[in-house]
Write a protein that holds these residues in place. Structure first.
Motif, PDB file in Angstrom:
ATOM      1  N   LEU B  56      41.216  40.711  34.363  1.00  0.00           N
ATOM      2  CA  LEU B  56      40.675  41.710  35.438  1.00  0.00           C
ATOM      3  C   LEU B  56      40.280  43.142  35.062  1.00  0.00           C
ATOM      4  CD1 LEU B  56      42.881  40.857  38.497  1.00  0.00           C
ATOM      5  CD2 LEU B  56      40.589  40.531  38.436  1.00  0.00           C
ATOM      6  N   VAL B  57      41.138  43.511  33.883  1.00  0.00           N
ATOM      7  CA  VAL B  57      41.038  44.745  33.357  1.00  0.00           C
ATOM      8  C   VAL B  57      39.595  45.087  33.124  1.00  0.00           C
ATOM      9  CG1 VAL B  57      41.509  46.325  31.440  1.00  0.00           C
ATOM     10  CG2 VAL B  57      43.422  45.126  32.581  1.00  0.00           C
ATOM     11  N   SER B  58      38.931  44.139  32.146  1.00  0.00           N
ATOM     12  CA  SER B  58      37.727  44.137  31.820  1.00  0.00           C
ATOM     13  C   SER B  58      36.479  44.100  32.982  1.00  0.00           C
ATOM     14  CB  SER B  58      37.220  42.980  31.024  1.00  0.00           C
ATOM     15  OG  SER B  58      37.500  41.805  31.366  1.00  0.00           O
ATOM     16  N   ARG B  59      36.916  43.196  34.064  1.00  0.00           N
ATOM     17  CA  ARG B  59      35.988  43.026  35.102  1.00  0.00           C
ATOM     18  C   ARG B  59      36.005  44.359  36.061  1.00  0.00           C
ATOM     19  NH1 ARG B  59      35.066  36.941  35.542  1.00  0.00           N
ATOM     20  NH2 ARG B  59      36.218  36.478  33.721  1.00  0.00           N
ATOM     21  N   ALA B  60      37.319  44.761  36.357  1.00  0.00           N
ATOM     22  CA  ALA B  60      37.364  45.618  37.471  1.00  0.00           C
ATOM     23  C   ALA B  60      36.961  47.133  37.102  1.00  0.00           C
ATOM     24  CB  ALA B  60      38.770  45.670  38.164  1.00  0.00           C
ATOM     25  N   PRO B  70      42.325  56.090  33.531  1.00  0.00           N
ATOM     26  CA  PRO B  70      42.715  54.789  34.049  1.00  0.00           C
ATOM     27  C   PRO B  70      42.441  55.317  35.593  1.00  0.00           C
ATOM     28  CG  PRO B  70      44.796  55.882  33.295  1.00  0.00           C
ATOM     29  CD  PRO B  70      43.510  56.532  32.717  1.00  0.00           C
ATOM     30  N   ARG B  71      42.086  54.227  36.552  1.00  0.00           N
ATOM     31  CA  ARG B  71      41.914  54.588  37.950  1.00  0.00           C
ATOM     32  C   ARG B  71      42.939  53.939  38.878  1.00  0.00           C
ATOM     33  NH1 ARG B  71      35.777  52.600  38.389  1.00  0.00           N
ATOM     34  NH2 ARG B  71      34.590  54.599  37.736  1.00  0.00           N
ATOM     35  N   HIS B  72      44.028  53.629  38.285  1.00  0.00           N
ATOM     36  CA  HIS B  72      45.273  53.179  38.976  1.00  0.00           C
ATOM     37  C   HIS B  72      46.499  53.810  38.540  1.00  0.00           C
ATOM     38  CE1 HIS B  72      48.602  50.514  40.353  1.00  0.00           C
ATOM     39  NE2 HIS B  72      47.562  49.696  41.116  1.00  0.00           N
ATOM     40  N   GLN B 270      37.990  38.439  46.834  1.00  0.00           N
ATOM     41  CA  GLN B 270      38.292  39.803  46.923  1.00  0.00           C
ATOM     42  C   GLN B 270      37.714  40.569  45.514  1.00  0.00           C
ATOM     43  OE1 GLN B 270      41.117  37.783  47.284  1.00  0.00           O
ATOM     44  NE2 GLN B 270      40.891  37.566  49.215  1.00  0.00           N
ATOM     45  N   PRO B 271      37.271  41.833  45.682  1.00  0.00           N
ATOM     46  CA  PRO B 271      36.835  42.547  44.765  1.00  0.00           C
ATOM     47  C   PRO B 271      37.836  42.760  43.461  1.00  0.00           C
ATOM     48  CG  PRO B 271      36.575  43.721  46.703  1.00  0.00           C
ATOM     49  CD  PRO B 271      37.242  42.707  47.158  1.00  0.00           C
ATOM     50  N   ALA B 272      37.413  42.381  42.268  1.00  0.00           N
ATOM     51  CA  ALA B 272      38.325  42.339  41.320  1.00  0.00           C
ATOM     52  C   ALA B 272      39.369  43.868  41.334  1.00  0.00           C
ATOM     53  CB  ALA B 272      37.561  42.308  39.797  1.00  0.00           C
ATOM     54  N   GLY B 273      38.767  44.993  41.830  1.00  0.00           N
ATOM     55  CA  GLY B 273      39.635  46.058  41.839  1.00  0.00           C
ATOM     56  C   GLY B 273      40.761  45.809  42.741  1.00  0.00           C
ATOM     57  N   HIS B 277      44.984  45.758  41.898  1.00  0.00           N
ATOM     58  CA  HIS B 277      45.788  46.494  42.588  1.00  0.00           C
ATOM     59  C   HIS B 277      47.016  46.019  43.261  1.00  0.00           C
ATOM     60  CE1 HIS B 277      43.847  50.778  42.731  1.00  0.00           C
ATOM     61  NE2 HIS B 277      43.041  49.873  41.904  1.00  0.00           N
ATOM     62  N   SER B 278      46.873  44.872  43.917  1.00  0.00           N
ATOM     63  CA  SER B 278      47.855  43.979  44.491  1.00  0.00           C
ATOM     64  C   SER B 278      48.569  43.346  43.223  1.00  0.00           C
ATOM     65  CB  SER B 278      47.409  43.153  45.458  1.00  0.00           C
ATOM     66  OG  SER B 278      46.500  42.392  44.969  1.00  0.00           O
TER      67      SER B 278
END
Lengths: 134, 347
Positions: B56-60, B70-72, B270-273, B277-278
């Motif tokens: 997911l890291v690469s996709r989101a 980082p966005r998280h 669901q969106p990869a992002g 997050h969950s």
């Protein structure tokens, strides 16, 4: 095309199911999904609910709370935080949990408390449903 | 010359002790086997989860493509001023140097981090007792607190190690994630005894938060077993019939490694992002859960080793006491003969 696929359900504690299935119903976050062999690759988050899978004439029910599923044409893997087979569920405990959740819901003040109570209620309901449907 | 009766009494008492240590060794060996199985059973889930996260890291676009930020919030690195250290020890003693070693390592870690606010979460009675004597308990600090740097205890879990369940680890994870999000703490470390097999163990301090690289643990401090410890553990394992190599799980691992990494285009419900997050908080939970399981296995292994050496020490003691007793008895007989002979000669 093959008419069955591999089904694996894994929790942090153990591997709950490793079986062959012809059809599985998954409680996706956006609604239930029915998966048949040859499904397009898919990744989804799971909600609280019930997993039902069919293998020949035998149908199995499991309750699940939060999880994550990967669907491949010949394999379905489900990561679940908790997952119980119908015969593992203690119906009495689920019933009391449901009552407790309802009470919490009544007395909840903050939005977080409401969400938490609602989640607990959903979990208890899903477990009861599975336990009764066995 | 020691009294024969006294020596005999001591032999009896040592024999009794040996019986107890022997029984404890067997019990620990059985518990170790079970703990090992549980630790193995938890592996597929952990592997799959970290795989999903990695893909997911690469996709989101978790990292901002322009600044690399980082966005998280759980990935965000801040200067470490307030640290949370989770110390995992055992609930019971009689496990050789198991608890002592962990607490020594904890002390060293605290020294290396001096000048910062350190909060301690103690899991296991032994660690709690030791740390409580040294540091005072505290209310969780506020993010804007300006008190002087101090080491305090913020939480304790006692009696949970007997029956580790995932919800307990998940709850702890939830708590630290919340506090990390509020910037009350800037880093979270977990100190525990890593357990690969009876002879491959390390004391490690792992960095739980911030997550430096998804799917990989960053170890801040580690120390392995000494050769002597390994030999003793080996001996104990042989005596108790515990396998040294963990059960072969390569097939299972391989299957887990393929999870969510098939070279196809997945449909994301669901969106990869959102998924990322969950999932990330679950990853923290599983990391803690994993540490607890390994620590328990290591504790049983340590107790088994300690009891093995106690048993063999008791055996040595019994044989030297028996020797002493026989000597004393013979000396007594010789004495009596001399007395009789000299008595007869005096007539």
């Amino acid at each position: 095309m093959a008419d069955t696929f591999q089904l694996e359900i894994v929790t942090p504690e153990k591997m709950v199911v490793k079986d062959v299935a012809e059809e599985v119903q998954i409680p996706g976050k956006n609604g239930y999904l029915g998966v048949l062999p040859g499904h397009a690759p898919l990744i989804t988050e799971l909600a609280v609910g019930e997993i039902t899978y069919r293998n020949g004439s035998a149908t199995h029910h499991l309750s699940v709370a939060w999880g994550f599923a990967e669907v491949l044409p010949d394999k379905v893997t489900i990561l679940a935080e908790t997952c119980e087979r119908a015969d593992e569920i203690d119906a009495v405990r689920a019933q009391t949990a449901k009552q407790r959740a309802e009470e919490h819901l009544q007395s909840a003040n903050t939005p977080e408390e409401v969400t938490r109570a609602e989640n607990a209620l959903h979990r208890a309901e899903a477990r009861l449903h599975v336990a009764e449907g066995k | 010359m020691a009294n024969i009766l006294d020596i005999r009494r001591r032999i009896r008492s040592v024999t009794n002790t040996r019986q107890i240590t022997k029984a404890m060794k067997m019990v620990s060996a059985a518990k170790l086997r079970r703990a090992q199985e549980r630790a193995l059973a938890a592996r597929p889930y952990a592997r799959m989860l970290s795989n999903v996260l990695k893909s997911l890291v690469s996709r989101a676009e978790i990292y901002d493509p322009e600044t690399g930020e980082p966005r998280h919030p759980l990935l965000a690195q801040r200067p470490e001023k307030n640290i949370l250290l989770i110390v995992v020890t055992g609930d019971k003693g009689l496990a050789g140097a198991f608890n002592t070693n962990i607490l020594k390592a904890a002390t060293r870690f605290l020294e290396s981090q001096s000048g910062k606010n350190i909060e301690i979460e103690a899991i296991g009675r032994k660690g709690r007792d030791f740390l409580k004597r040294r540091f005072k308990a505290a209310q969780p600090r506020q993010a804007d607190s300006t008190d002087a740097a101090a080491t305090t205890i913020v939480g304790e879990q006692v009696g949970v190690l007997n029956k580790i369940e995932y919800p307990m680890a998940a709850e702890l994870a939830q708590r630290i994630i919340e506090r990390y999000g509020k910037e009350e703490i800037d880093a979270v470390y977990i100190l525990y005894n890593e357990f690969k097999s009876v002879i491959a163990q390390r004391l490690v301090v792992e960095q739980v938060l911030p997550i430096e690289k998804v799917g990989e643990v960053s170890v801040a401090q580690a120390e392995g077993m000494t050769l002597e410890e390994k030999e003793r553990a080996l001996e104990a394992a042989k005596g108790a019939g515990v396998s040294l190599r963990p059960t072969d799980t390569s097939a299972m691992d391989e299957a887990a490694a393929r999870f969510a990494t098939a070279p196809v285009d997945y449909i994301y419900e669901q969106p990869a992002g959102d998924l990322f997050h969950s999932l990330l908080p679950k990853y923290i939970g599983i990391q803690i859960f994993h540490a607890l399981l390994e620590s328990v296995a290591a504790e049983h292994a340590a107790r088994m080793t300690a009891m093995e050496s106690a048993t063999s020490n008791a055996t040595d003691m019994i044989s030297s006491l028996t020797l002493a007793m026989n000597r004393a008895r013979q000396a007594k007989i010789t004495n009596e003969i001399i007395e009789i002979v000299s008595g007869a000669a005096a007539l």
